[in-house]
Scaffold this active site. Structure first.
Site, PDB file in Angstrom:
ATOM      1  N   CYS A 190      83.786  48.900  53.300  1.00 26.87           N
ATOM      2  CA  CYS A 190      84.367  48.286  54.503  1.00 26.87           C
ATOM      3  C   CYS A 190      85.755  48.823  54.826  1.00 26.87           C
ATOM      4  O   CYS A 190      86.125  48.979  55.971  1.00 26.87           O
ATOM      5  CB  CYS A 190      84.429  46.788  54.309  1.00 26.87           C
ATOM      6  SG  CYS A 190      85.230  46.340  52.765  1.00 26.87           S
ATOM      7  N   ASN A 231      76.767  46.231  50.093  1.00 27.35           N
ATOM      8  CA  ASN A 231      77.359  47.468  49.561  1.00 27.35           C
ATOM      9  C   ASN A 231      77.922  47.322  48.148  1.00 27.35           C
ATOM     10  O   ASN A 231      77.888  48.261  47.370  1.00 27.35           O
ATOM     11  CB  ASN A 231      78.410  48.017  50.528  1.00 27.35           C
ATOM     12  CG  ASN A 231      79.519  47.041  50.792  1.00 27.35           C
ATOM     13  OD1 ASN A 231      79.368  45.836  50.576  1.00 27.35           O
ATOM     14  ND2 ASN A 231      80.636  47.527  51.259  1.00 27.35           N
ATOM     15  N   GLU A 259      90.827  37.549  49.782  1.00 28.32           N
ATOM     16  CA  GLU A 259      90.218  37.434  48.465  1.00 28.32           C
ATOM     17  C   GLU A 259      91.198  38.050  47.477  1.00 28.32           C
ATOM     18  O   GLU A 259      92.077  38.824  47.843  1.00 28.32           O
ATOM     19  CB  GLU A 259      88.890  38.201  48.431  1.00 28.32           C
ATOM     20  CG  GLU A 259      87.879  37.554  49.356  1.00 28.32           C
ATOM     21  CD  GLU A 259      86.440  38.000  49.124  1.00 28.32           C
ATOM     22  OE1 GLU A 259      86.194  39.212  49.095  1.00 28.32           O
ATOM     23  OE2 GLU A 259      85.577  37.109  48.979  1.00 28.32           O
ATOM     24  N   GLU A 263      85.424  38.364  55.328  1.00 26.76           N
ATOM     25  CA  GLU A 263      85.748  39.763  55.003  1.00 26.76           C
ATOM     26  C   GLU A 263      84.798  40.615  55.822  1.00 26.76           C
ATOM     27  O   GLU A 263      83.622  40.740  55.486  1.00 26.76           O
ATOM     28  CB  GLU A 263      85.539  40.015  53.506  1.00 26.76           C
ATOM     29  CG  GLU A 263      86.462  39.239  52.603  1.00 26.76           C
ATOM     30  CD  GLU A 263      87.912  39.695  52.704  1.00 26.76           C
ATOM     31  OE1 GLU A 263      88.182  40.706  53.389  1.00 26.76           O
ATOM     32  OE2 GLU A 263      88.770  39.029  52.126  1.00 26.76           O
TER      33      GLU A 263
HETATM   34  P1  NDP Z   1      75.717  41.498  57.554  1.00 27.57           P
HETATM   35  O1  NDP Z   1      76.778  40.870  58.368  1.00 27.57           O
HETATM   36  O2  NDP Z   1      74.521  42.000  58.242  1.00 27.57           O
HETATM   37  O3  NDP Z   1      75.217  40.503  56.420  1.00 27.57           O
HETATM   38  C1  NDP Z   1      76.117  39.890  55.516  1.00 27.57           C
HETATM   39  C2  NDP Z   1      75.448  38.671  54.899  1.00 27.57           C
HETATM   40  O4  NDP Z   1      75.387  37.614  55.847  1.00 27.57           O
HETATM   41  C3  NDP Z   1      74.024  38.913  54.437  1.00 27.57           C
HETATM   42  O5  NDP Z   1      73.803  38.175  53.258  1.00 27.57           O
HETATM   43  C4  NDP Z   1      73.232  38.384  55.598  1.00 27.57           C
HETATM   44  O6  NDP Z   1      71.928  38.052  55.232  1.00 27.57           O
HETATM   45  C5  NDP Z   1      74.038  37.157  55.972  1.00 27.57           C
HETATM   46  N1  NDP Z   1      73.881  36.682  57.347  1.00 27.57           N
HETATM   47  C6  NDP Z   1      73.541  37.400  58.452  1.00 27.57           C
HETATM   48  N2  NDP Z   1      73.570  36.608  59.556  1.00 27.57           N
HETATM   49  C7  NDP Z   1      73.951  35.367  59.126  1.00 27.57           C
HETATM   50  C8  NDP Z   1      74.183  34.108  59.779  1.00 27.57           C
HETATM   51  N3  NDP Z   1      74.053  33.983  61.102  1.00 27.57           N
HETATM   52  N4  NDP Z   1      74.569  33.048  59.027  1.00 27.57           N
HETATM   53  C9  NDP Z   1      74.751  33.176  57.699  1.00 27.57           C
HETATM   54  N5  NDP Z   1      74.536  34.327  57.024  1.00 27.57           N
HETATM   55  C10 NDP Z   1      74.154  35.420  57.727  1.00 27.57           C
HETATM   56  O7  NDP Z   1      76.482  42.657  56.746  1.00 27.57           O
HETATM   57  P2  NDP Z   1      75.851  43.795  55.853  1.00 27.57           P
HETATM   58  O8  NDP Z   1      75.127  43.187  54.709  1.00 27.57           O
HETATM   59  O9  NDP Z   1      75.127  44.725  56.774  1.00 27.57           O
HETATM   60  O10 NDP Z   1      77.149  44.523  55.267  1.00 27.57           O
HETATM   61  C11 NDP Z   1      77.840  45.520  55.934  1.00 27.57           C
HETATM   62  C12 NDP Z   1      79.047  44.940  56.650  1.00 27.57           C
HETATM   63  O11 NDP Z   1      79.854  44.235  55.717  1.00 27.57           O
HETATM   64  C13 NDP Z   1      79.927  46.017  57.226  1.00 27.57           C
HETATM   65  O12 NDP Z   1      80.358  45.656  58.516  1.00 27.57           O
HETATM   66  C14 NDP Z   1      81.112  46.038  56.281  1.00 27.57           C
HETATM   67  O13 NDP Z   1      82.299  46.513  56.848  1.00 27.57           O
HETATM   68  C15 NDP Z   1      81.208  44.614  55.864  1.00 27.57           C
HETATM   69  N6  NDP Z   1      81.922  44.509  54.611  1.00 27.57           N
HETATM   70  C16 NDP Z   1      83.176  43.957  54.608  1.00 27.57           C
HETATM   71  C17 NDP Z   1      83.916  43.898  53.442  1.00 27.57           C
HETATM   72  C18 NDP Z   1      85.268  43.284  53.424  1.00 27.57           C
HETATM   73  O14 NDP Z   1      85.695  42.864  52.360  1.00 27.57           O
HETATM   74  N7  NDP Z   1      85.983  43.195  54.519  1.00 27.57           N
HETATM   75  C19 NDP Z   1      83.398  44.447  52.194  1.00 27.57           C
HETATM   76  C20 NDP Z   1      82.058  44.949  52.294  1.00 27.57           C
HETATM   77  C21 NDP Z   1      81.352  44.985  53.479  1.00 27.57           C
HETATM   78  P3  NDP Z   1      70.791  39.215  55.293  1.00 27.57           P
HETATM   79  O15 NDP Z   1      71.393  40.501  54.857  1.00 27.57           O
HETATM   80  O16 NDP Z   1      69.817  38.714  54.315  1.00 27.57           O
HETATM   81  O17 NDP Z   1      70.361  39.271  56.699  1.00 27.57           O
END
Ligand code: NDP
Length: 687
Positions: free
Chosen positions: A483, A352, A661, A449
């Site tokens: 998020c 995002n 962070e 996060e």
């Molecule tokens: P995901 O959890 O699907 O993916 C996050 C990252 O982790 C991606 O780069 C993904 O790779 C990678 N990933 C997935 N599975 C694994 C694993 N088992 N081991 C290591 N890396 C892994 O999140 P989204 O990208 O869909 O983002 C949306 C989510 O992020 C929402 O829940 C949102 O609330 C949260 N978010 C939280 C924030 C915060 O600061 N608290 C800020 C912004 C978003 P790939 O995508 O290539 O599969």
């Protein structure tokens, strides 16, 4: 069965065939364990000895039955292949034969399942199975090679084969409720058509294509990144595997030694230059971020790059002031602590805020003298690469910040790597758990996060227009893909009608459109799949009795037809137990809830497993602080929402995360303390 040479079957063949059919019946009814030679003999009305005469033992009988099933599918495939001449037609023939109605008959299906259960234990069955698999792959591959490049044909063949088996298996395991032959074939057909048209759009000469530099030796899968506003391919990226991740770690270790040996002031200079370059390239980076994420340019121009630059500037300041403590231990000794870098750390980003997330992780990590390997989400791979380029230009030693690309598998290579000392993830709760569990194997520390379903509470003494503006900021920025969004908007009963009236008017006037148009306020969601997830939540809200006041559907007018746009949506008549109120939707969907008094709203606001953020609108300052103190959330706002200055730590409690962070707090998460005892006198030993 009829011999291939066309001669009539012998009595022996007929008898064998009968026994095989009886075996399939028995497997379907009694399963593998219950199917014995005696059982087959009884069913066929012959002696056990005769069955043994034909097949030897149970394994022989089952082997013959399995071969018969596999041969039947093989014959079907061959017959269908003979009828078509085009490569696409031949792929369809393989799909249609393997997912033919007879393969979905309970009798045959249950027998297949019984065999699959034994394949790993019985060598002869394994051979039959592997011949069946290889044939399917080679049929698919040879047709695909005529349609797409060879390496893509190889990958696509494996995907189609896996889907054929997977769809069939899911259907079988659900007692054939989940799919029938027709819907299974339709699913595969749509998948193959989609992949082939994507491959056709993806040509190396596509004018808009962007190729990120892959690490040397990269031979992994190439994937396309789509512009969600148009559905068109934006560029290609190569997924990195273990060879690339290992190489990155080696380079990072080397670079980190040089970087950590520099003074805080020297590191600060590089970070400050980075902030300057980011700002000077704001327009270009914002445009790239908009194309990759679908967020409106009016947001990315003022938030994404700017927030990243602010972060580098802030941590440049802190890099110079990192210090330990002096501890007085009396006349004979003193102690001190050193705040040291962790070494090589990993950052894994969500889609995002791709550039902002990369900056929020890189800046504190680098300020503290670490090297960082960063993996952006596969949906938004581009701007992190730009950051790598900018850091090098600013004077960062090579290897100290590197980007690896790929899916979860690449992320896992980082979280499991023994030489990586920490992982900072932004992502979903489930990913956070997986990352933490992987990191535990090498005792890495983690900053997580994660997601949220945050409450925004509007008391009846609040300045109404401010509260409405706060609710808009809490829900519709980045098409709701934030998020910390306050998606549960609790409004005190006395002002709810007035609040809704003003809110709906302002939401209805929001301009949804081409994200590159500076007038656009609401852009696209990040992907087609995500859009469908958001739309399905809207359907659930409706079905559970919530009332849509505005929005509630996909927008496909004019140029938006191929993009993933959803109108900003406001639900009224919500209850705390509805899915739209309990679960993170991550889209432009606000749920408005009514409350009577303070105690009640605090309890309801806290009744969630998440704890990322919360907001309160009230003119009563005492109440504001009292309520905030009781809300279970890591990041809170009074009379505002979703503003995140770098000076304030950001993060969640409960399932929304661990660690912080930004702010000075981030330093804690990127350093380790060394305690040093310094003796000032002689050493006495009692020995
Ligand atoms: P995901 O959890 O699907 O993916 C996050 C990252 O982790 C991606 O780069 C993904 O790779 C990678 N990933 C997935 N599975 C694994 C694993 N088992 N081991 C290591 N890396 C892994 O999140 P989204 O990208 O869909 O983002 C949306 C989510 O992020 C929402 O829940 C949102 O609330 C949260 N978010 C939280 C924030 C915060 O600061 N608290 C800020 C912004 C978003 P790939 O995508 O290539 O599969």
């Amino acid at each position: 069965m009829i011999p291939l040479d066309g001669s009539q079957p012998s009595t022996e063949d007929t008898r064998r065939r009968q026994l095989v059919e009886v075996t399939i019946d028995s497997l379907a009814e009694l399963g593998y364990v219950g199917t014995t030679l005696a059982q087959i003999a009884l069913r066929a009305g012959v002696s056990t000895g005769l069955v043994a005469h034909y097949f030897g033992d149970k394994d022989g009988l089952l082997d013959a039955a399995f071969r018969s099933l596999a041969r039947r599918v093989g014959n079907q495939v061959r017959a269908r292949l003979r009828q078509v001449s085009t490569p696409r037609g031949r792929i369809q023939a393989v799909i249609d034969a393997n997912l033919a109605p007879e393969e979905f008959e309970q009798r045959t299906g249950t027998a297949w399942l019984a065999f699959w259960g034994q394949v790993l234990h019985v060598e002869s069955l394994r051979r039959v199975q592997s011949v069946y698999q290889l044939r399917m792959l080679s049929n698919l591959r040879s047709s695909l090679k005529k349609l797409v490049p060879a390496d893509e044909a190889q990958r696509l063949a494996a995907m189609i084969a896996a889907m054929i088996d997977g769809v069939w298996l899911r259907a079988a395991l659900s007692g054939w409720r989940e799919a029938d032959s027709e819907s299974a074939r339709a699913l595969l057909t749509a998948f193959v058509d989609g992949r082939l048209s994507q491959a056709a759009a993806v040509s190396p000469s596509a004018p808009s294509s962007i190729e990120t530099p892959a690490l040397p030796g990269s031979a992994q899968a190439r994937f396309a990144s789509i512009n969600p506003a148009t559905g068109k391919v934006l560029g290609f990226v190569t997924a990195d595997g273990s060879a690339q991740v290992n190489a990155a770690v080696v380079a990072a270790k080397k670079g980190q030694l040089i970087w950590a040996a520099m003074t805080g002031a020297e590191r600060a200079r590089v970070l400050r230059r980075t902030a300057d370059i980011l700002r000077s390239r704001n327009q270009e980076l914002a445009e790239l971020e908009t194309c990759d994420t679908g967020k409106p340019i009016q947001e990315t121009l003022v938030v994404d790059v700017a927030s990243g630059a602010d972060c580098f500037e802030y941590f440049a300041g802190l890099a110079q002031s990192l210090s330990g403590e002096h501890i007085d231990l009396g006349a004979q000794a003193f102690g001190y602590t050193r705040r040291e870098p962790l070494g090589v750390v990993a950052g894994i980003g969500a889609w995002n805020y791709p550039l902002q997330i990369a900056c929020w992780k890189a800046a504190p990590a680098l300020a503290c003298g670490n090297a960082m390997i960063f993996k952006p989400a596969e949906l938004t791979p581009f701007t992190a690469v730009k950051l790598q380029e900018i850091l090098l230009q600013a004077g960062l030693p090579p290897g100290v910040f590197q980007v690896v690309q790929g899916f979860a598998e690449t992320g896992r290579l980082l979280t499991r790597h023994p030489d990586i000392r920490k992982v900072s993830l932004t992502g979903e709760v489930g990913t956070g758990k997986a990352v933490m569990s992987d990191a535990a194997q090498t005792l890495k520390s983690v900053t997580l996060e994660l997601g949220g379903k945050s409450p925004l509470i509007v008391f009846d003494d609040a300045k109404l227009d401010n509260a409405v503006a706060g609710a808009l900021l809490a829900n519709f920025y980045s098409s709701g893909q934030v998020c910390s969004n306050g998606t549960r908007v609790f409004v005190q009963r006395a002002i709810k009608a007035a609040f809704l009236e003003r809110l709906v008017k302002r939401v209805g006037a929001m301009r949804i459109g081409d994200p590159m148009n500076p007038e656009t306020q609401v852009g696209a969601l990040v992907s087609e799949q995500h859009m469908h997830k958001v739309l399905s939540y809207i359907d659930r809200g409706r079905a559970e009795g919530a009332r849509i006041l505005t929005g509630g559907s996909r927008v496909t007018t004019g140029d938006l037809a191929n993009g993933y746009f959803v109108a900003p949506t406001v639900f009224d008549n919500c209850r705390d137990d509805m899915a739209i109120v309990r679960e993170e939707i991550f889209g432009p969907v606000m749920s408005v809830l009514e409350f009577e008094d303070e105690q009640e709203v605090i309890e309801r606001a806290n009744a969630t497993e998440f704890g990322l953020a919360a907001g309160v609108f009230t003119n009563d300052l005492t109440r504001a602080h009292r309520v905030i103190a009781r809300l279970q959330a890591g990041t809170c706002w009074i009379n505002h929402y979703n503003v995140t200055p770098i000076e304030l730590p950001f993060g969640g409690v409960k399932l929304s995360g661990l660690g912080r962070e930004n702010g000075r707090a981030a330093i804690e998460h990127y350093t380790q303390l060394k305690s040093v005892y310094v003796a000032m006198g002689d050493v006495e030993a009692p020995y």
